[in-house]
Design a protein around this motif. Sequence first.
Motif, PDB file in Angstrom:
ATOM      1  N   UNK A 105     124.964  17.750  -7.709  1.00 53.54           N
ATOM      2  CA  UNK A 105     125.437  16.576  -8.253  1.00 53.54           C
ATOM      3  C   UNK A 105     126.981  16.598  -8.067  1.00 53.54           C
ATOM      4  N   UNK A 106     127.733  17.686  -8.107  1.00 58.95           N
ATOM      5  CA  UNK A 106     129.093  17.584  -8.199  1.00 58.95           C
ATOM      6  C   UNK A 106     129.525  17.154  -6.897  1.00 58.95           C
ATOM      7  N   UNK A 107     129.074  17.773  -5.697  1.00 57.95           N
ATOM      8  CA  UNK A 107     129.339  17.484  -4.514  1.00 57.95           C
ATOM      9  C   UNK A 107     129.219  15.881  -4.194  1.00 57.95           C
ATOM     10  N   UNK A 108     128.234  15.360  -4.623  1.00 57.29           N
ATOM     11  CA  UNK A 108     128.067  13.927  -4.789  1.00 57.29           C
ATOM     12  C   UNK A 108     129.200  13.133  -5.437  1.00 57.29           C
ATOM     13  N   UNK A 109     129.518  13.624  -6.574  1.00 53.89           N
ATOM     14  CA  UNK A 109     130.494  12.681  -7.527  1.00 53.89           C
ATOM     15  C   UNK A 109     131.846  12.990  -6.812  1.00 53.89           C
ATOM     16  N   UNK A 110     131.952  14.182  -6.141  1.00 54.96           N
ATOM     17  CA  UNK A 110     133.409  14.391  -5.573  1.00 54.96           C
ATOM     18  C   UNK A 110     133.458  13.243  -4.417  1.00 54.96           C
ATOM     19  N   UNK A 111     132.597  13.030  -3.865  1.00 54.25           N
ATOM     20  CA  UNK A 111     132.633  12.013  -2.594  1.00 54.25           C
ATOM     21  C   UNK A 111     132.265  10.504  -2.851  1.00 54.25           C
ATOM     22  N   UNK A 112     132.172  10.229  -4.330  1.00 53.39           N
ATOM     23  CA  UNK A 112     132.213   8.967  -5.259  1.00 53.39           C
ATOM     24  C   UNK A 112     130.911   8.307  -4.969  1.00 53.39           C
ATOM     25  N   UNK A 113     129.938   9.291  -5.080  1.00 52.67           N
ATOM     26  CA  UNK A 113     128.481   8.540  -5.090  1.00 52.67           C
ATOM     27  C   UNK A 113     128.298   8.634  -6.721  1.00 52.67           C
ATOM     28  N   UNK A 114     127.394   7.518  -6.846  1.00 57.58           N
ATOM     29  CA  UNK A 114     127.077   7.261  -8.254  1.00 57.58           C
ATOM     30  C   UNK A 114     125.394   7.190  -8.553  1.00 57.58           C
ATOM     31  N   UNK A 115     124.833   6.765  -9.637  1.00 61.32           N
ATOM     32  CA  UNK A 115     123.477   6.666  -9.777  1.00 61.32           C
ATOM     33  C   UNK A 115     122.564   7.784  -9.265  1.00 61.32           C
ATOM     34  N   UNK A 116     123.250   8.905  -9.590  1.00 65.36           N
ATOM     35  CA  UNK A 116     122.527  10.049  -8.948  1.00 65.36           C
ATOM     36  C   UNK A 116     121.225  10.461  -9.869  1.00 65.36           C
ATOM     37  N   UNK A 117     120.172  10.609  -8.992  1.00 66.99           N
ATOM     38  CA  UNK A 117     118.777  10.493  -9.842  1.00 66.99           C
ATOM     39  C   UNK A 117     118.149  12.038  -9.305  1.00 66.99           C
ATOM     40  N   UNK A 118     117.588  12.576 -10.125  1.00 67.14           N
ATOM     41  CA  UNK A 118     116.690  13.711  -9.850  1.00 67.14           C
ATOM     42  C   UNK A 118     115.280  13.479  -9.803  1.00 67.14           C
ATOM     43  N   UNK A 119     114.398  13.700  -8.852  1.00 69.60           N
ATOM     44  CA  UNK A 119     113.018  13.615  -8.943  1.00 69.60           C
ATOM     45  C   UNK A 119     112.160  14.972  -8.980  1.00 69.60           C
ATOM     46  N   UNK A 120     111.187  15.025  -9.718  1.00 70.69           N
ATOM     47  CA  UNK A 120     110.655  16.322  -9.740  1.00 70.69           C
ATOM     48  C   UNK A 120     109.188  15.974  -8.628  1.00 70.69           C
ATOM     49  N   UNK A 121     108.959  17.312  -8.182  1.00 67.85           N
ATOM     50  CA  UNK A 121     107.637  17.122  -7.339  1.00 67.85           C
ATOM     51  C   UNK A 121     106.202  17.331  -8.158  1.00 67.85           C
ATOM     52  N   UNK A 122     105.266  17.191  -7.574  1.00 68.78           N
ATOM     53  CA  UNK A 122     103.887  17.466  -8.292  1.00 68.78           C
ATOM     54  C   UNK A 122     103.849  18.635  -8.937  1.00 68.78           C
ATOM     55  N   UNK A 123     104.641  19.567  -8.812  1.00 70.36           N
ATOM     56  CA  UNK A 123     104.646  21.108  -9.291  1.00 70.36           C
ATOM     57  C   UNK A 123     105.660  21.292 -10.374  1.00 70.36           C
ATOM     58  N   UNK A 124     106.342  20.152 -10.750  1.00 69.72           N
ATOM     59  CA  UNK A 124     107.478  20.044 -11.595  1.00 69.72           C
ATOM     60  C   UNK A 124     108.666  20.772 -11.310  1.00 69.72           C
ATOM     61  N   UNK A 125     108.823  20.798  -9.869  1.00 71.46           N
ATOM     62  CA  UNK A 125     110.162  21.406  -9.433  1.00 71.46           C
ATOM     63  C   UNK A 125     111.134  20.385  -9.089  1.00 71.46           C
ATOM     64  N   UNK A 126     112.359  20.540  -9.352  1.00 76.49           N
ATOM     65  CA  UNK A 126     113.470  19.571  -9.077  1.00 76.49           C
ATOM     66  C   UNK A 126     113.623  19.607  -7.355  1.00 76.49           C
ATOM     67  N   UNK A 127     112.910  18.689  -6.835  1.00 73.72           N
ATOM     68  CA  UNK A 127     112.994  19.112  -5.435  1.00 73.72           C
ATOM     69  C   UNK A 127     113.534  17.804  -4.387  1.00 73.72           C
ATOM     70  N   UNK A 128     113.857  16.582  -5.279  1.00 76.94           N
ATOM     71  CA  UNK A 128     114.403  15.398  -4.600  1.00 76.94           C
ATOM     72  C   UNK A 128     115.537  14.817  -5.169  1.00 76.94           C
ATOM     73  N   UNK A 129     116.356  14.126  -4.533  1.00 73.46           N
ATOM     74  CA  UNK A 129     117.489  13.668  -5.223  1.00 73.46           C
ATOM     75  C   UNK A 129     117.866  12.268  -4.672  1.00 73.46           C
ATOM     76  N   UNK A 130     118.456  11.260  -5.297  1.00 76.20           N
ATOM     77  CA  UNK A 130     119.025  10.197  -4.560  1.00 76.20           C
ATOM     78  C   UNK A 130     120.280   9.990  -5.257  1.00 76.20           C
ATOM     79  N   UNK A 131     121.137   9.053  -4.367  1.00 71.53           N
ATOM     80  CA  UNK A 131     122.477   8.688  -4.989  1.00 71.53           C
ATOM     81  C   UNK A 131     122.962   7.329  -4.095  1.00 71.53           C
ATOM     82  N   UNK A 132     123.703   6.504  -4.883  1.00 72.16           N
ATOM     83  CA  UNK A 132     124.200   5.161  -4.267  1.00 72.16           C
ATOM     84  C   UNK A 132     125.743   5.508  -4.102  1.00 72.16           C
ATOM     85  N   UNK A 133     125.915   4.913  -2.884  1.00 72.26           N
ATOM     86  CA  UNK A 133     127.508   4.999  -2.495  1.00 72.26           C
ATOM     87  C   UNK A 133     128.263   3.820  -3.448  1.00 72.26           C
ATOM     88  N   UNK A 134     129.275   4.436  -4.055  1.00 74.14           N
ATOM     89  CA  UNK A 134     129.650   3.618  -5.009  1.00 74.14           C
ATOM     90  C   UNK A 134     130.735   2.723  -4.330  1.00 74.14           C
TER      91      UNK A 134
END
Length: 283
Positions: free
Chosen positions: A254-283
């Motif tokens: 998350x901090x890496x993406x913020x440092x490069x001016x990405x926004x709308x950072x969203x975390x998604x869990x897999x079917x086992x409840x693990x935080x395994x996916x992430x998306x971000x939008x270029x600001x």
Amino acid sequence: MTIRELYNYVYESLLIVEEEREAKVLTYRALEFFTGYDRLKISLSPNTLITQAQFQQLKSVVVALQAYTPIQYITGEAYFCGLTFHVNQHVLIPRPETEELVYWILDENPDFSGSILDIGCGSGCIAISLAVHNPQAKVIALDISENTLQLARSNANFHNAKVHFVQKNILSPDFYDNTLNYDIIVSNPPYVRHAEKKYMSKKVLDYEPASALYVPDDNPLLYYQSIVKWASIYLQEKGILYFEINEACFDEMKQLLIDYRFCNITLKKDLHGKCRMLKAKRN
């Protein structure tokens, strides 16, 4: 020997190294592939005779499975997003959580006709699945290994998927000389720290390519840093970056993406409840 006797032989042999559920799954998969009989016929026609050649072949398969060889490397096939992919030991076996990443992209971008870049494509499962479901999209996939790209091209041809493949090292400062700004960039790069090997199965440790799995303990974001830096230039304004990630590194990601001016950072869990996916939008 009947098909039922063969099933019992394979299943009981695998119980030495596998739990009951996994032994049953592997037994059916091996019999289906090497005899041509589906699970229904195996169950409903237990007295069907198999040939001596089929029995000898399954004996060899049992030996390989007892040595923890992944069934996908034995058959040369893996399933992903409803498609069959050829695999070998040059590429990772496609994972269910990576399927979830692809379905996330498809759900959020229906009938997509823009440009997509898959970085570190392996067997091509991500890029090809996206191209099959969005035939109007311009899909490019890159990987460092020519052996890997040969397999990915074969998979693309098998599915008649329009994907352009490029051989590049994503850690190189100018890893991809680009004239196109992408609408979507997706990557499932190496992210397993060496310290985490002790939690992994022999099937992964002994057979899957280390170069596609591991990163240094002191630099777990090695590949993400290169990709995010590059994406901050070549992703379209308001374009979307999708990652599969190590669940232990979300805060750093998350901090890496913020440092490069990405926004709308969203975390998604897999079917086992693990935080395994992430998306971000270029600001």
